[in-house]
Write a protein that holds these residues in place. Sequence first.
Motif, PDB file in Angstrom:
ATOM      1  N   PHE A 144      18.448  19.553   1.961  1.00  0.00           N
ATOM      2  CA  PHE A 144      19.498  19.764   2.622  1.00  0.00           C
ATOM      3  C   PHE A 144      19.713  20.801   3.617  1.00  0.00           C
ATOM      4  O   PHE A 144      20.371  20.735   4.611  1.00  0.00           O
ATOM      5  CB  PHE A 144      20.436  19.721   1.279  1.00  0.00           C
ATOM      6  N   ARG A 145      19.063  22.150   3.059  1.00  0.00           N
ATOM      7  CA  ARG A 145      19.410  23.158   4.020  1.00  0.00           C
ATOM      8  C   ARG A 145      18.502  23.044   5.274  1.00  0.00           C
ATOM      9  O   ARG A 145      18.777  23.618   6.311  1.00  0.00           O
ATOM     10  CB  ARG A 145      18.594  24.464   2.927  1.00  0.00           C
ATOM     11  N   ARG A 146      17.357  22.432   5.229  1.00  0.00           N
ATOM     12  CA  ARG A 146      16.321  22.184   6.464  1.00  0.00           C
ATOM     13  C   ARG A 146      16.931  21.123   7.389  1.00  0.00           C
ATOM     14  O   ARG A 146      16.749  21.061   8.555  1.00  0.00           O
ATOM     15  CB  ARG A 146      15.106  22.134   6.201  1.00  0.00           C
ATOM     16  N   PRO A 155      22.519  13.759   3.978  1.00  0.00           N
ATOM     17  CA  PRO A 155      22.882  12.611   4.264  1.00  0.00           C
ATOM     18  C   PRO A 155      24.378  12.100   3.892  1.00  0.00           C
ATOM     19  O   PRO A 155      24.962  12.444   2.664  1.00  0.00           O
ATOM     20  CB  PRO A 155      21.709  11.877   3.499  1.00  0.00           C
ATOM     21  N   GLY A 156      24.822  10.915   4.398  1.00  0.00           N
ATOM     22  CA  GLY A 156      25.888  10.125   3.872  1.00  0.00           C
ATOM     23  C   GLY A 156      25.660   9.348   2.647  1.00  0.00           C
ATOM     24  O   GLY A 156      26.332   9.280   1.963  1.00  0.00           O
ATOM     25  N   ASP A 199      13.688   9.014   5.593  1.00  0.00           N
ATOM     26  CA  ASP A 199      14.873   8.858   6.346  1.00  0.00           C
ATOM     27  C   ASP A 199      14.766   7.256   6.720  1.00  0.00           C
ATOM     28  O   ASP A 199      13.739   6.819   7.139  1.00  0.00           O
ATOM     29  CB  ASP A 199      14.842   9.487   7.650  1.00  0.00           C
ATOM     30  N   ASP A 200      15.876   6.740   6.157  1.00  0.00           N
ATOM     31  CA  ASP A 200      16.072   5.087   6.508  1.00  0.00           C
ATOM     32  C   ASP A 200      15.927   4.614   7.918  1.00  0.00           C
ATOM     33  O   ASP A 200      15.185   3.705   8.083  1.00  0.00           O
ATOM     34  CB  ASP A 200      17.440   4.649   6.115  1.00  0.00           C
ATOM     35  N   HIS A 201      16.445   5.337   8.879  1.00  0.00           N
ATOM     36  CA  HIS A 201      16.262   4.821  10.182  1.00  0.00           C
ATOM     37  C   HIS A 201      14.998   5.352  10.937  1.00  0.00           C
ATOM     38  O   HIS A 201      14.474   4.310  11.372  1.00  0.00           O
ATOM     39  CB  HIS A 201      17.386   5.667  10.924  1.00  0.00           C
ATOM     40  N   SER A 202      14.527   6.248  10.990  1.00  0.00           N
ATOM     41  CA  SER A 202      13.379   6.764  11.714  1.00  0.00           C
ATOM     42  C   SER A 202      12.045   6.472  10.780  1.00  0.00           C
ATOM     43  O   SER A 202      10.931   6.531  11.281  1.00  0.00           O
ATOM     44  CB  SER A 202      13.320   8.036  11.956  1.00  0.00           C
ATOM     45  N   PRO A 248      18.270  15.409  12.733  1.00  0.00           N
ATOM     46  CA  PRO A 248      18.790  16.003  11.424  1.00  0.00           C
ATOM     47  C   PRO A 248      20.175  15.523  11.258  1.00  0.00           C
ATOM     48  O   PRO A 248      21.030  15.319  12.236  1.00  0.00           O
ATOM     49  CB  PRO A 248      18.716  17.501  11.815  1.00  0.00           C
ATOM     50  N   SER A 249      20.650  15.681  10.007  1.00  0.00           N
ATOM     51  CA  SER A 249      21.962  15.497   9.772  1.00  0.00           C
ATOM     52  C   SER A 249      22.951  16.520  10.323  1.00  0.00           C
ATOM     53  O   SER A 249      22.522  17.634  10.054  1.00  0.00           O
ATOM     54  CB  SER A 249      22.379  15.145   8.245  1.00  0.00           C
ATOM     55  N   GLY A 250      24.099  16.350  10.593  1.00  0.00           N
ATOM     56  CA  GLY A 250      24.978  17.383  10.898  1.00  0.00           C
ATOM     57  C   GLY A 250      25.862  17.770   9.881  1.00  0.00           C
ATOM     58  O   GLY A 250      26.643  18.778  10.218  1.00  0.00           O
ATOM     59  N   ARG A 251      25.542  17.293   8.761  1.00  0.00           N
ATOM     60  CA  ARG A 251      26.497  17.634   7.564  1.00  0.00           C
ATOM     61  C   ARG A 251      25.733  18.951   6.718  1.00  0.00           C
ATOM     62  O   ARG A 251      24.697  18.856   6.349  1.00  0.00           O
ATOM     63  CB  ARG A 251      26.909  16.597   6.693  1.00  0.00           C
TER      64      ARG A 251
END
Length: 229
Positions: free
Chosen positions: A35-37, A41-42, A7-10, A143-146
Amino acid sequence: FPLTMLDDHSRYCLALDAHTNQRTEGVWRSFVRVFRRCGVPGQILFDRGVPWYATTSDHGLTRLGVRLIQQDIELIFGSPRHPQTRGKVERYHGSLARWLDHKGLPTSLPGFKKALKVFREDYNNIRPHESLEMQTPASRWVPSGRPYSPHPPEWVYPEGSTIKRVSSWGAISVKGRTLFVCEALVGESVRCLELEETLLVLYRHMVIRQIDLRTGRSRPVVRPHDRNV
């Protein structure tokens, strides 16, 4: 072949999987599990290597890249021979290499899987990071909301667009001319945008090919496109 997703941010390590090869299907299964877990990402930043970039020709986009684009992900590729573009990942791999040197290199695939699992747990949840003010990546990661879509809906291009279907050998026909686009897009519908003497070919939300209509020469381009145009 360790597959790393960071993850780029954290700097949270989403995956550190041991693979016996770099084939698309095995790598895609790792992506789907993440992706399921963790959500979708954008954007994803890659190096220019297999299996996400076609290194043996001037094609660029691969079948794995197509699957990621279908998840509405913007693909970004680092500059060739410029590891600074992916500095966080390079630093991560350096930490992993030093850890394996210290612990001892596993001699089997099960051994690698166990070792990588231990390292990921330590990296995410135990070891503090100076760049995170001595906090752990797990404390900063969200986590991503997508959600992941196992069956992405068909893409709807803007009304009035020029739509072409990619042939069995990766080409489209424009004004009586056969122009190569991408073998990874066989059977898919692409949008054509003509700008003076240049033809831009888009797949869903990404510009994937730029063709000089005077010479027929083209080059791969993978970049996000303004969806309002």
